[in-house]
Design an enzyme around this catalytic site. Structure first.
Site, PDB file in Angstrom:
ATOM      1  N   LYS A 109       0.826  -1.222   0.079  1.00 44.84           N
ATOM      2  CA  LYS A 109      -0.048   0.126  -0.032  1.00 44.84           C
ATOM      3  C   LYS A 109       1.102   1.190   0.136  1.00 44.84           C
ATOM      4  CE  LYS A 109      -4.497   0.929   0.292  1.00 44.84           C
ATOM      5  NZ  LYS A 109      -5.701   0.045   0.028  1.00 44.84           N
TER       6      LYS A 109
HETATM    7  N1  GLU Z   1      -7.077   0.385  -3.136  1.00 46.72           N
HETATM    8  C1  GLU Z   1      -8.081  -0.781  -3.425  1.00 46.72           C
HETATM    9  C2  GLU Z   1      -7.951  -1.601  -2.277  1.00 46.72           C
HETATM   10  O1  GLU Z   1      -7.896  -1.302  -1.027  1.00 46.72           O
HETATM   11  C3  GLU Z   1      -7.462  -1.487  -4.688  1.00 46.72           C
HETATM   12  C4  GLU Z   1      -5.992  -2.193  -4.711  1.00 46.72           C
HETATM   13  C5  GLU Z   1      -5.805  -2.543  -6.142  1.00 46.72           C
HETATM   14  O2  GLU Z   1      -6.680  -2.650  -7.007  1.00 46.72           O
HETATM   15  O3  GLU Z   1      -4.844  -3.111  -6.121  1.00 46.72           O
HETATM   16  O4  GLU Z   1      -8.181  -2.715  -2.388  1.00 46.72           O
END
Ligand code: GLU
Length: 473
Positions: A109
């Site tokens: 993240k």
């Molecule tokens: N930000 C989104 C989540 O928290 C998507 C992550 C992604 O598609 O890699 O799942």
């Protein structure tokens, strides 16, 4: 002890506590559990960008929670609240989420401490490109190692800039556009990615209502049709979930809780009208499709069947968990219920569909996009017309030889081969159903797990431990 005197844990500690609860039901050694729980690395970068005649310093993060599968995957958030603990908690959730929905990625993240509204589009582009450059230098954006995606405060536009910056730096890599997902479709994105997380919430709820034992456990009866729903946050996820649930499944959105106020309508809010009103920039108080009141954090305690927290983490905590009246909470946001609130709600008999399952639609469709990018071909391109030809031949034979007179609408629906959006939706629906089944299977095997969150964590801890053991760790 009074309710609010209970001290809350921070987000990462809260995720750890939920993880530990599930881990205690496994036979995995504490050392292995520790390896699975910890965040492998977090990179902090501070970089300067010259804007409006002076240098501005920005702080960004990319946390890599687990590389047991690569690339690692997870969004990049733009918000002033971004901090190391938060990105690490979110990265951990990505590891568990991808494992649960069988998306072959590790968890990561990122975040940038910035309020996007403070900057013009051109300035944001320069900041984003510079951030991408910093990440690319350390392989923290890379098609085979680390693939960011949108999160709060970012979307297709930011992903396009990131992809383009990465592509410039790596123009000989044929897979360079697979370095991020959530791109606009015309730049290598995939149909259905923008709506994917909200769509996943819808499919999760549809699956829940197919399981009458769970519906009963939540103190409800019947179908989604007519259920009273409260949505907290009408951003990308909340908007799509509310729109699909009300327009396609007959759910009644009786309240939308936003930062600028609360809209209530016992007959059901028309979500598209509300969204268009908000996008127009008009004050929420002028919305005519419901009664609008001032911002009110207590609105989350209103009576309803289903509560969908779709904004920030920690909105349901020790201060309000006792007062929540919803029968079912489906966590469209990451970490909206703190570990302590989770316990209070479980004791009260509130059914919780946890984030690592409920909002996995986004990363699932991101996976499809990544596969499309490294395959260099749109899904359905080869087989669509072939499928259509075969279906047409079957219909013609049934009519000419079988003497059947088939309805026009049925014929056109049946004949039409699947296009990318059909395949994406089918793949997502299948993923949400299968993962629900895996959680249920864990609960059947070990009823002492009791709740969906613990069962989901338990399933993925077992999966990751098996992975590590198989490679000799
Ligand atoms: N930000 C989104 C989540 O928290 C998507 C992550 C992604 O598609 O890699 O799942």
């Amino acid at each position: 002890m009074t309710q609010s005197s209970q001290k809350e844990l921070n987000f990462r500690q809260s995720v750890d506590l939920m993880f530990n609860r599930a881990a205690s039901f496994t036979d995995i050694s504490p050392k292995m559990i520790e390896k699975i729980r910890v965040c492998n690395a977090t990179y902090t970068v501070r970089f300067g960008v010259k804007l409006r005649g002076e240098v501005h310093t920005f702080t960004g993060y990319r946390a890599v929670h687990s590389e047991h599968r690569e690339p690692v995957k997870g969004g990049i958030r733009y918000s002033l609240d971004v901090n190391q603990d938060e990105v690490e908690a979110l990265a951990a959730l990505m590891t568990f989420k991808t494992a649960l929905v069988e998306v072959p990625f590790g968890g990561s993240k990122g975040g940038l401490c910035i309020r996007p509204k403070d900057w013009s589009e051109e300035e944001l582009e320069r900041i984003t490109r510079r951030f991408t450059f910093e990440l690319a230098r350390r392989d923290l954006i890379h098609p085979s190692l680390n693939v960011p995606a949108p999160d709060m405060g970012t979307g297709e536009r930011e992903m396009a800039w990131m992809m383009d910056e990465y592509r410039r730096l790596n123009n000989t890599n044929i897979d360079n556009i697979a370095c991020v997902t959530g791109k606009p479709v015309h730049l290598g994105g995939i149909e259905g990615r923008v709506e994917a997380t909200g769509r996943g919430v819808q499919y999760a709820l549809q699956e829940f209502f197919r399981h009458k034992d769970d519906v009963k456990k939540a103190g409800m009866r019947g179908e989604l049709d007519g259920k009273k729903v409260i949505v907290q946050g009408l951003g990308n996820v909340g908007y799509h979930a509310a729109k699909f649930l009300s327009e396609e499944d007959g759910a009644k959105i009786i309240a939308v809780i936003e930062r600028s106020g609360v809209v209530r309508n016992a007959k059901g809010i028309k979500i598209e009208e509300l969204k268009q009103h908000m996008l127009s920039g008009a004050p929420l108080s002028e919305f005519a499709g419901g009664s609008v009141s001032d911002p009110d954090p207590k609105a989350i305690e209103d009576a309803c069947d289903i509560l969908i927290p779709a904004a920030l983490e920690g909105v349901i905590n020790v201060d309000n968990a006792h007062s929540i009246k919803a029968k079912l909470i489906i966590e469209a946001a990451n970490g909206p219920v703190t570990a302590k609130a989770d316990k209070i709600l479980r004791d009260k008999g509130v059914f919780i569909i946890p984030d690592l399952y409920a909002n996995a639609g986004g990363v699932t469709v991101s996976y499809f996009e990544w596969v499309k990018n490294i395959g260099h071909i749109r899904f359905g391109r080869l087989q669509r017309r072939n499928e259509e030809g075969k279906n047409r031949a079957l219909i013609e034979a049934l009519e000419s030889q079988g003497g059947l007179k088939l309805n026009k609408r049925f014929k056109s629906d049946y004949i039409e081969g699947a296009d990318e959006i059909d395949l994406v939706r089918a793949g997502l629906d299948d993923t949400m159903r299968a993962s629900y089944g895996n959680i249920k299977a864990a609960l059947e095997e070990k009823p002492e797990l009791e709740d969906f969150r613990t069962a989901a964590f338990y399933t993925v801890i077992e999966d990751i431990a098996l992975h590590y053991r198989s490679i000799g760790l």
